[in-house]
Design a protein around this motif. Structure first.
Motif, short mmCIF file in Angstrom:
data_model
loop_
_atom_site.label_atom_id
_atom_site.label_comp_id
_atom_site.label_asym_id
_atom_site.label_seq_id
_atom_site.Cartn_x
_atom_site.Cartn_y
_atom_site.Cartn_z
N VAL A 1 0.84 -1.21 0.00
CA VAL A 1 0.00 0.00 0.00
C VAL A 1 0.87 1.25 0.00
CG1 VAL A 1 -1.60 1.36 1.39
CG2 VAL A 1 -2.01 -1.07 1.06
N LYS A 2 1.91 1.27 0.83
CA LYS A 2 2.79 2.44 0.90
C LYS A 2 3.54 2.64 -0.41
CE LYS A 2 3.30 2.11 5.90
NZ LYS A 2 4.23 1.93 7.05
N THR A 3 3.92 1.55 -1.05
CA THR A 3 4.63 1.63 -2.33
C THR A 3 3.74 2.23 -3.42
OG1 THR A 3 6.02 -0.27 -1.79
CG2 THR A 3 5.81 0.30 -4.12
N LEU A 4 2.47 1.86 -3.41
CA LEU A 4 1.54 2.31 -4.45
C LEU A 4 0.90 3.66 -4.14
CD1 LEU A 4 -0.32 -1.08 -5.09
CD2 LEU A 4 1.40 -0.02 -6.57
N ALA A 5 1.12 4.17 -2.94
CA ALA A 5 0.42 5.39 -2.51
C ALA A 5 0.70 6.59 -3.42
CB ALA A 5 0.80 5.72 -1.07
N ALA A 6 1.90 6.68 -3.97
CA ALA A 6 2.24 7.82 -4.83
C ALA A 6 1.35 7.87 -6.07
CB ALA A 6 3.71 7.75 -5.24
N ARG A 7 0.88 6.71 -6.51
CA ARG A 7 0.00 6.67 -7.68
C ARG A 7 -1.46 6.92 -7.32
NH1 ARG A 7 1.76 0.82 -10.16
NH2 ARG A 7 4.02 0.94 -9.70
N HIS A 8 -1.74 6.94 -6.03
CA HIS A 8 -3.12 7.07 -5.57
C HIS A 8 -3.22 8.14 -4.47
CE1 HIS A 8 -4.45 3.42 -7.69
NE2 HIS A 8 -3.29 2.92 -7.35
N GLU B 1 -10.28 5.16 3.67
CA GLU B 1 -9.93 4.04 4.53
C GLU B 1 -10.05 2.72 3.74
OE1 GLU B 1 -8.55 4.19 7.26
OE2 GLU B 1 -9.10 6.08 8.20
N PRO B 2 -9.24 1.74 4.07
CA PRO B 2 -8.27 1.69 5.18
C PRO B 2 -6.90 2.24 4.83
CG PRO B 2 -8.34 -0.43 4.11
CD PRO B 2 -9.34 0.42 3.37
N TYR B 3 -6.76 2.79 3.59
CA TYR B 3 -5.45 3.24 3.15
C TYR B 3 -4.92 4.37 4.03
CZ TYR B 3 -7.43 0.91 -0.93
OH TYR B 3 -8.04 0.01 -1.76
N ARG B 4 -5.80 5.34 4.39
CA ARG B 4 -5.36 6.47 5.18
C ARG B 4 -4.75 6.02 6.51
NH1 ARG B 4 -9.42 11.18 7.27
NH2 ARG B 4 -10.20 9.40 8.50
N SER B 5 -5.39 5.05 7.17
CA SER B 5 -4.86 4.57 8.45
C SER B 5 -3.54 3.84 8.27
CB SER B 5 -5.89 3.65 9.12
OG SER B 5 -7.02 4.39 9.52
N ILE B 6 -3.41 3.08 7.18
CA ILE B 6 -2.15 2.38 6.92
C ILE B 6 -1.03 3.39 6.72
CG2 ILE B 6 -0.91 0.93 5.26
CD1 ILE B 6 -3.53 -0.56 4.80
N LEU B 7 -1.29 4.42 5.92
CA LEU B 7 -0.27 5.42 5.64
C LEU B 7 0.10 6.21 6.88
CD1 LEU B 7 -1.60 6.70 2.18
CD2 LEU B 7 0.30 5.13 2.62
N ARG B 8 -0.82 6.31 7.82
CA ARG B 8 -0.55 7.01 9.08
C ARG B 8 -0.04 6.07 10.17
NH1 ARG B 8 -5.60 11.28 9.91
NH2 ARG B 8 -5.16 12.60 8.08
N GLY B 9 -0.01 4.78 9.87
CA GLY B 9 0.47 3.83 10.85
C GLY B 9 -0.53 3.49 11.92
N SER C 1 -10.84 -5.27 3.93
CA SER C 1 -10.05 -6.38 3.42
C SER C 1 -10.18 -6.50 1.90
CB SER C 1 -10.49 -7.70 4.07
OG SER C 1 -10.31 -7.66 5.46
N MET C 2 -11.40 -6.34 1.41
CA MET C 2 -11.63 -6.42 -0.02
C MET C 2 -10.89 -5.31 -0.76
SD MET C 2 -13.27 -9.04 -1.00
CE MET C 2 -13.73 -8.52 -2.65
N LYS C 3 -10.87 -4.12 -0.20
CA LYS C 3 -10.16 -3.02 -0.83
C LYS C 3 -8.67 -3.31 -0.91
CE LYS C 3 -13.22 0.87 0.35
NZ LYS C 3 -13.31 2.17 1.08
N LEU C 4 -8.11 -3.84 0.18
CA LEU C 4 -6.69 -4.15 0.19
C LEU C 4 -6.36 -5.29 -0.77
CD1 LEU C 4 -5.65 -3.87 3.94
CD2 LEU C 4 -5.21 -2.27 2.08
N LEU C 5 -7.25 -6.26 -0.83
CA LEU C 5 -7.05 -7.38 -1.75
C LEU C 5 -7.02 -6.88 -3.18
CD1 LEU C 5 -6.89 -10.47 -2.23
CD2 LEU C 5 -9.39 -10.47 -2.31
#
Length: 353
Positions: free
Chosen positions: A104-111, A118-126, A139-143
């Motif tokens: 997710v962190k690797t792909l964040a620059a493209r998104h 969420e849940p990307y925002r929480s992952i990027l914030r730790g 889970s489905m979003k991350l998958l």
């Protein structure tokens, strides 16, 4: 993948139990046991010379010696291994979950929109507690974002690249170097004695297949994991399979014996796990006729790895310890019975560390 990832998010925050045979050791015809566990070039040098190591060697000797009453033909010499916590660490988080979060962190620059979603925002914030609370929808979003929408070849390449570059912060070694050396040797020892070995895990099959041969000597066709659905298509005249964000099979708990039967067609002779989630696989293995052997890896070494069991939120081992007492399974301690923990680690340096 859905329920699996949710359960493992919650868990963010090897006594090897050997289920011996249904026949006693005494009175059994067997070949003389070697001074050290060796077979050809295969050796159990990373194991201390303790009852745990001796019980493994004695069992393998009995079932592979033609004169033994417990002799088992090569076709029935099947051994199955759980992955997380059995062949490599699962604390503080399973390796595939670490891959997912870092992906997710690797792909964040493209998104850039992920900073607000969420849940990307929480992952990027730790903030992993919020990630755990995102449920099946998260889970489905991350998958979809990290494991789907690409061909099987592309996914394998991504996994290979990650293992080549990502390192575990505590042990300061690449994840490809986190294979448990005693278990790597055990698999090689079984191969040398005519066994076919399978990795049976709740992790994604394609994820495991990308590293199973190089890390454990287990070919891709001997990996049984959780699966997603694929979409067949043609790209520039080439047939492709694209991974979809749809779970086909979650290979955990009671599902493991079912997938072993479906894909192998034989009840295993030996089984190795580390948590209560592996009990169905071990119980099914040792319920068969004739000699059987099962093992649970109990983590007792907080210095060289981690120490956890009954109270663990990931890799909980509670009922398994009770079954060991009831069924008379041998208990082997990772701290006492493993000379080294990780592949390529010097025994003296490991002890000093």
């Amino acid at each position: 993948m859905i329920g699996l990832m949710r359960r493992r998010w919650i868990g963010l925050t090897v006594v090897v139990l050997c289920a011996c045979t249904t026949t006693p050791h005494t009175g059994t015809t067997q070949a003389a046991r070697p001074a050290r566990a060796t077979s050809g070039n295969a050796t159990l040098a990373a194991w201390n010379d303790t009852p745990a190591e001796r019980s493994i060697v004695d069992f393998v000797t009995r079932v592979t010696t033609p004169e033994s009453k417990d002799f088992v033909s090569r076709a029935d010499r099947i051994a199955v291994f759980d992955l997380d916590g059995t062949l490599w660490p699962e604390q503080p988080a399973p390796v595939q979950l670490v891959f997912t979060l870092q992906r997710v962190k690797t792909l964040a620059a493209r998104h850039p929109e992920w900073k607000r979603q969420e849940p990307y925002r929480s992952i990027l914030r730790g903030n992993l507690k919020n990630v755990a609370g995102s449920g099946d929808g998260g889970s489905m979003k991350l998958l979809a974002a990290t494991h789907a929408g690409m061909t099987t070849d592309s996914f394998a390449s991504i996994v290979h690249d990650w293992f080549d570059s990502a390192s575990d912060p505590r042990f300061n070694r690449p994840y490809s170097g986190l294979a448990y050396q005693p278990m790597v040797e055990l698999i090689a020892f079984l191969h040398a004695n005519g066994f076919k070995t399978y990795i049976v895990s709740a992790d994604n099959t394609d994820f495991i297949r990308a590293i199973s041969q190089s890390m454990y000597g287990v070919p891709p066709d001997e990996v049984i994991g959780s699966t997603v659905r694929y979409q067949y298509g043609m790209t520039n005249g080439t047939a492709t399979l694209t991974r979809l964000a749809q779970v086909e099979t979650l290979n955990d708990g009671a599902r493991k014996p079912q997938t072993i039967q479906a894909l192998v067609g034989r009840r295993p002779l030996m089984a190795f796990g580390n948590s209560d989630a592996d009990l169905p696989m071990l119980e099914w293995t040792t319920s068969g006729d004739g000699p059987r052997f099962a093992a649970l890896v109990h983590h007792t070494d907080a210095q060289r790895e981690y120490a956890y069991d009954r109270a663990a939120r990931t890799g909980k081992l509670d009922k398994g310890l009770e079954e060991a007492n009831v069924k008379g399974w041998l208990i082997v301690d990772m701290k006492d019975d493993w000379r080294t923990v990780f592949k390529g680690e010097d025994a003296g340096a490991a002890a000093a560390k």
